[in-house]
Design an enzyme around this catalytic site. Structure first.
Site, short mmCIF file in Angstrom:
data_model
loop_
_atom_site.label_atom_id
_atom_site.label_comp_id
_atom_site.label_asym_id
_atom_site.label_seq_id
_atom_site.Cartn_x
_atom_site.Cartn_y
_atom_site.Cartn_z
N GLY A 11 0.79 -1.23 0.00
CA GLY A 11 0.00 0.00 0.00
C GLY A 11 0.82 1.28 0.00
O GLY A 11 0.34 2.32 0.43
N SER A 12 2.06 1.22 -0.52
CA SER A 12 2.85 2.46 -0.55
C SER A 12 2.23 3.47 -1.52
O SER A 12 2.31 4.68 -1.29
CB SER A 12 4.30 2.17 -0.90
OG SER A 12 4.45 1.77 -2.24
N ASN A 13 1.61 2.99 -2.59
CA ASN A 13 0.94 3.92 -3.51
C ASN A 13 -0.32 4.49 -2.89
O ASN A 13 -0.67 5.65 -3.12
CB ASN A 13 0.64 3.24 -4.85
CG ASN A 13 1.87 3.20 -5.73
OD1 ASN A 13 2.27 4.19 -6.31
ND2 ASN A 13 2.51 2.04 -5.80
N LYS A 64 -16.09 -14.55 -10.06
CA LYS A 64 -15.59 -13.16 -10.05
C LYS A 64 -16.76 -12.18 -10.05
O LYS A 64 -16.76 -11.18 -9.34
CB LYS A 64 -14.71 -12.96 -11.28
CG LYS A 64 -13.87 -11.70 -11.25
CD LYS A 64 -13.17 -11.48 -12.57
CE LYS A 64 -11.96 -12.33 -12.78
NZ LYS A 64 -10.71 -11.76 -12.26
N ARG A 90 -5.19 -8.50 -9.53
CA ARG A 90 -6.32 -9.31 -9.97
C ARG A 90 -6.84 -8.73 -11.29
O ARG A 90 -6.96 -7.51 -11.42
CB ARG A 90 -7.39 -9.21 -8.88
CG ARG A 90 -8.41 -10.30 -8.88
CD ARG A 90 -9.07 -10.39 -7.52
NE ARG A 90 -8.21 -11.07 -6.56
CZ ARG A 90 -8.02 -12.39 -6.53
NH1 ARG A 90 -8.64 -13.17 -7.36
NH2 ARG A 90 -7.20 -12.92 -5.65
N ASN A 106 -4.69 1.93 -13.74
CA ASN A 106 -3.76 1.04 -13.04
C ASN A 106 -2.34 1.58 -13.19
O ASN A 106 -2.02 2.28 -14.14
CB ASN A 106 -3.84 -0.37 -13.65
CG ASN A 106 -2.91 -1.36 -12.98
OD1 ASN A 106 -2.80 -1.37 -11.75
ND2 ASN A 106 -2.24 -2.19 -13.76
N HIS A 108 1.71 0.22 -13.25
CA HIS A 108 2.48 -1.03 -13.41
C HIS A 108 3.97 -0.68 -13.51
O HIS A 108 4.34 0.27 -14.20
CB HIS A 108 2.01 -1.76 -14.68
CG HIS A 108 2.68 -3.08 -14.85
ND1 HIS A 108 2.41 -4.16 -14.05
CD2 HIS A 108 3.64 -3.50 -15.73
CE1 HIS A 108 3.17 -5.19 -14.41
NE2 HIS A 108 3.92 -4.81 -15.43
C1 GAR Z 1 3.53 -1.25 -7.37
O1 GAR Z 1 4.89 -1.23 -7.71
C2 GAR Z 1 2.68 -1.40 -8.60
O2 GAR Z 1 3.22 -0.78 -9.73
C3 GAR Z 1 2.62 -2.89 -8.77
O3 GAR Z 1 2.48 -3.38 -7.46
C4 GAR Z 1 3.20 -2.52 -6.57
C5 GAR Z 1 2.31 -2.23 -5.39
O4 GAR Z 1 3.03 -1.57 -4.40
N1 GAR Z 1 1.53 -3.28 -9.61
C6 GAR Z 1 1.58 -4.30 -10.48
O5 GAR Z 1 2.54 -5.02 -10.61
C7 GAR Z 1 0.32 -4.48 -11.32
N2 GAR Z 1 0.48 -5.51 -12.26
P1 GAR Z 1 2.28 -0.90 -3.18
O6 GAR Z 1 1.35 -1.96 -2.59
O7 GAR Z 1 3.38 -0.56 -2.22
O8 GAR Z 1 1.54 0.31 -3.69
#
Ligand code: GAR
Length: 190
Positions: A11-13, A64, A90, A106, A108
């Site tokens: 959850g850093s984002n 789903k 997901r 999203n 990535h």
């Molecule tokens: C992030 O780096 C995001 O880009 C990636 O998961 C991480 C979540 O980090 N997402 C993917 O790979 C999507 N396919 P966070 O939980 O610290 O935000």
């Protein structure tokens, strides 16, 4: 504007978006967080902020569409205009995609369309690429698929460890995601 954040992990984002709102850099309210992992670290962060969270276990549903129906209902109840996937691991189904067309984005950790899916950074290191980056895109029914909204790249060399590269990716994500969300909101989510 009310947004929902979907997350599965650290959850850093989520924190970066939440901080951007607190700092007045992002004109949005996190009205709902959705999490598909009962032990995800992000849950503690959301609760600390007193934000509403819906945690569910996909295995407890027959399909789903069954759990996505509940998520759609919650998003409507919370008047959500934009769904922000932040480490939500997901693939979305038609129940959610049809309810929020062009309203789901999203982030990535690769320069899409390269290195979709899990451990994109590990995949890129394995391939030996010299330029890596982050992409933000609209979400469709394919994994990490959909039209790209923004990308930011950086150069890498063999001396960098995976951890150093991950830190750089996160650093970029935490600035880029709130900035892009603010631009989309300012543009009226066209
Ligand atoms: C992030 O780096 C995001 O880009 C990636 O998961 C991480 C979540 O980090 N997402 C993917 O790979 C999507 N396919 P966070 O939980 O610290 O935000």
């Amino acid at each position: 504007m009310n947004i929902a954040i979907f997350a599965s992990g650290v959850g850093s984002n989520y924190t970066a978006i939440s901080n951007a709102i607190k700092d007045g850099k992002l004109d949005a309210t996190i009205n709902l967080v959705v999490c598909d992992k009962e032990n995800a670290e992000v849950i503690k962060k959301v609760k600390k902020d007193n934000n509403e969270i819906f945690v569910f276990n996909p295995k407890k549903f027959n399909s789903k569409s069954e759990y996505e129906k509940i998520i759609v209902e919650k998003c409507i109840e919370k008047d959500i205009s934009l769904i922000v996937l932040a480490g939500y691991m997901r693939i979305l189904g038609s129940t959610l995609l049809d309810a929020f067309p062009n309203r789901i984005i999203n982030i990535h950790p690769s320069l899409l369309p390269a290195f979709k899916g899990k451990d994109a950074i590990g995949q890129a290191i394995e391939y030996g690429v010299k330029v890596m980056g982050v992409s933000i895109h609209y979400v469709n029914s394919e994994m990490d698929g959909g039209k790209i909204i923004a990308q930011k790249s950086f150069e890498v060399n063999d001396r960098l460890t995976k951890e150093e590269i991950e830190n750089k990716v996160h650093e970029i994500e935490h600035i880029l995601y709130p900035t892009v969300i603010q631009k989309l909101i300012q543009g009226g989510l066209k």
